[in-house]
Design an enzyme around this catalytic site. Structure first.
Site, PDB file in Angstrom:
ATOM      1  N   ALA A   1       0.865  -1.183   0.000  1.00  0.00           N
ATOM      2  CA  ALA A   1       0.000   0.000   0.000  1.00  0.00           C
ATOM      3  C   ALA A   1       0.902   1.233   0.000  1.00  0.00           C
ATOM      4  O   ALA A   1       2.115   1.130   0.190  1.00  0.00           O
ATOM      5  CB  ALA A   1      -0.885   0.005   1.247  1.00  0.00           C
ATOM      6  N   LYS A   2       0.354   2.372  -0.240  1.00  0.00           N
ATOM      7  CA  LYS A   2       1.120   3.616  -0.141  1.00  0.00           C
ATOM      8  C   LYS A   2       0.130   4.765  -0.080  1.00  0.00           C
ATOM      9  O   LYS A   2      -1.007   4.637  -0.544  1.00  0.00           O
ATOM     10  CB  LYS A   2       2.022   3.803  -1.371  1.00  0.00           C
TER      11      LYS A   2
END
Ligand code: NAD
Length: 432
Positions: free
Chosen positions: A119-120
């Site tokens: 994720a980011k």
């Protein structure tokens, strides 16, 4: 920050075309699928992030105006565990960059075999232009907007460019206040007093030490006495320098954004760190001579450790790089064209997704400790980090051999990561 096309493994061939970093991700998936002889459709799912969220963040500024910032959170893949990835505060943050960074987190977590997906997140802003109060209000509004999407079993943010442990503390507090109980496991990279882990700050440097030692051993060379050059003397570069020096390597040159220094018989890293602490940089250090960043990159050495920023080794200088081994401390320091030249010259490159993964490994340990409410001694953290990094290196070397990839450890690293994700997917099957 301008995006630079990254060396793929898998992403290598072809001109520098990818203005959009997510195009690199698509190339990487296709090329790893070809090495693995997969039907391209099997890997199609990895080309589509599971969730992409854009939030508008109205924030009162100190002068009374309200400015509306744009924030992002992308969950790329969760087949092996909850999403994991940093939050970037930078003016150039945009959805495609966040999508690409989220996918790279999926590969990195699979490669070091921690139970996380990728994720980011980020906010398009210049943190250096905001007061502490503005930064706190912006962070809290962002945390409130993505409140339903994050959590210790959903998606766990961490620091990235422009964010730090203080920002993580604000996210953890906002989340905990809304929940009504303390939840340290919602973020990693926290201050120690709030459930952070011992060893987290130096983890990326320590991981680089382990990977450098393993890569040299693989090439039949000792770390003891190795001539090492390091670009960047921030968290990653200075910790790696300190640890490599105490393991017997000779750090002959280092640099930062202002310039570099060289001392043929090796720099005293503790004294240099004190000097940097007092003056803000390495330039002018009296026990060494000066050199530019461009000269530093081309020095004859056993190991070059680029630990500053992306796009440092390119088609313009790759044919003059004097290192036998390059260990990528920074994210994306080698462009696609630079990478092709290095490989043709027989220079081994340990790719960023393996070399600098020590940080995410200890983030994983932090999350495990938070969830258990029981904290480990620093030597336990360090020993377990070493175990993970050695296992990743061994898996990548074995894949390079098995798939006939020679010294192309970048290709091998992507293949190992994608193989693990796709196998986990196959075992779980596709939900209705
Ligand atoms: P930092 O801000 O602490 O240090 C960056 C260093 O690079 C500083 O010494 C700075 O002066 C120098 N620098 C900046 N621009 C430069 C230039 N043009 N030429 C030479 N030197 C320059 O950052 P950091 O946390 O050490 O991160 C460095 C790199 O490592 C980044 O690419 C980051 O994404 C990557 N990384 C960091 C971590 C981590 O745990 N901190 C983990 C994985 C990857």
């Amino acid at each position: 920050m301008q995006w630079r096309a990254r060396g793929g493994p898998v992403g290598r061939p072809g001109p520098a075309r990818n203005e959009n970093p997510f195009d690199d991700v698509l190339d990487q998936v296709d090329r790893a699928a070809r090495v693995l002889h997969l039907d391209p459709h099997d890997a199609e799912i990895l080309k589509h992030p599971r969730r992409q969220v854009i939030v508008s963040l109205p924030v009162p500024l100190d002068d009374g105006r309200v400015h509306v910032f744009t924030g992002y959170r992308v969950l790329h893949d969760t087949i092996r565990g909850p999403g994991k990835g940093g939050v970037r505060f930078h003016p150039d943050v945009n959805l495609d960059e966040v999508k690409a960074l989220a996918a790279w987190m999926s590969w990195k977590c699979a490669l070091v075999d921690v139970a996380f997906g990728g994720a980011k997140g980020g906010i398009a802003c210049d943190p250096s232009a905001l007061s502490e109060g503005e930064l706190e209000r912006l962070t809290r509004r962002y945390a409130a907007e993505i409140f339903d999407l994050i959590g210790p079993t959903l998606d766990i943010p961490a620091p990235d460019v422009g964010t730090d442990s203080r920002v993580m503390a604000w996210i953890m507090d906002t989340y905990s206040m809304k929940k009504g109980y303390v939840e340290p496991g919602v973020v990693t990279g926290k201050p120690l007093l709030l459930g952070g882990s011992l060893g987290r700050e130096a983890a990326t440097g320590r991981g680089l030490l382990v990977i450098t030692r393993e890569a040299l051993r693989h090439l039949g060379r000792p770390l003891e006495g190795a001539r090492v050059v390091i670009q960047g003397f921030g968290n990653v570069g200075s910790n790696a320098a300190r640890m490599l020096a105490s393991a017997g390597a000779r750090i002959v040159a280092v640099s930062d954004v202002r310039g570099g220094i060289i001392r043929e018989d090796g720099l005293d890293i503790s004294r240099l760190m004190r000097y940097r602490h007092e003056t803000g940089g390495v330039e002018g250090y009296h026990e060494a001579g000066p050199l530019t960043n461009a000269e530093l990159l081309e020095l004859e050495c056993d190991v070059l450790l680029p630990a500053a920023m992306e796009g440092q080794i390119t088609e313009a200088n790759a044919d003059r790089i004097g290192a036998r081994l390059i260990v990528e401390g920074a994210n994306g320091p080698t462009t696609s064209e630079g990478d092709a030249i290095l490989t043709a010259r027989g220079i081994t490159v340990v790719p960023d997704i393996m070399a600098n993964a020590g940080g995410v490994v200890v983030s994983y340990f932090e999350w495990v400790q938070d969830r258990n409410g029981y904290f480990w001694k620093e030597d336990v953290v360090n020993a377990r980090l070493e175990e993970k990094m050695v296992a990743a290196f061994d898996a990548v070397s074995a894949a390079a051999e098995r798939f006939g990839l020679g010294r192309d450890l970048r290709a091998a690293a992507y293949v190992v990561a994608m193989q693990r994700i796709l196998e986990a997917r196959r075992l779980r099957g596709l939900y209705a």
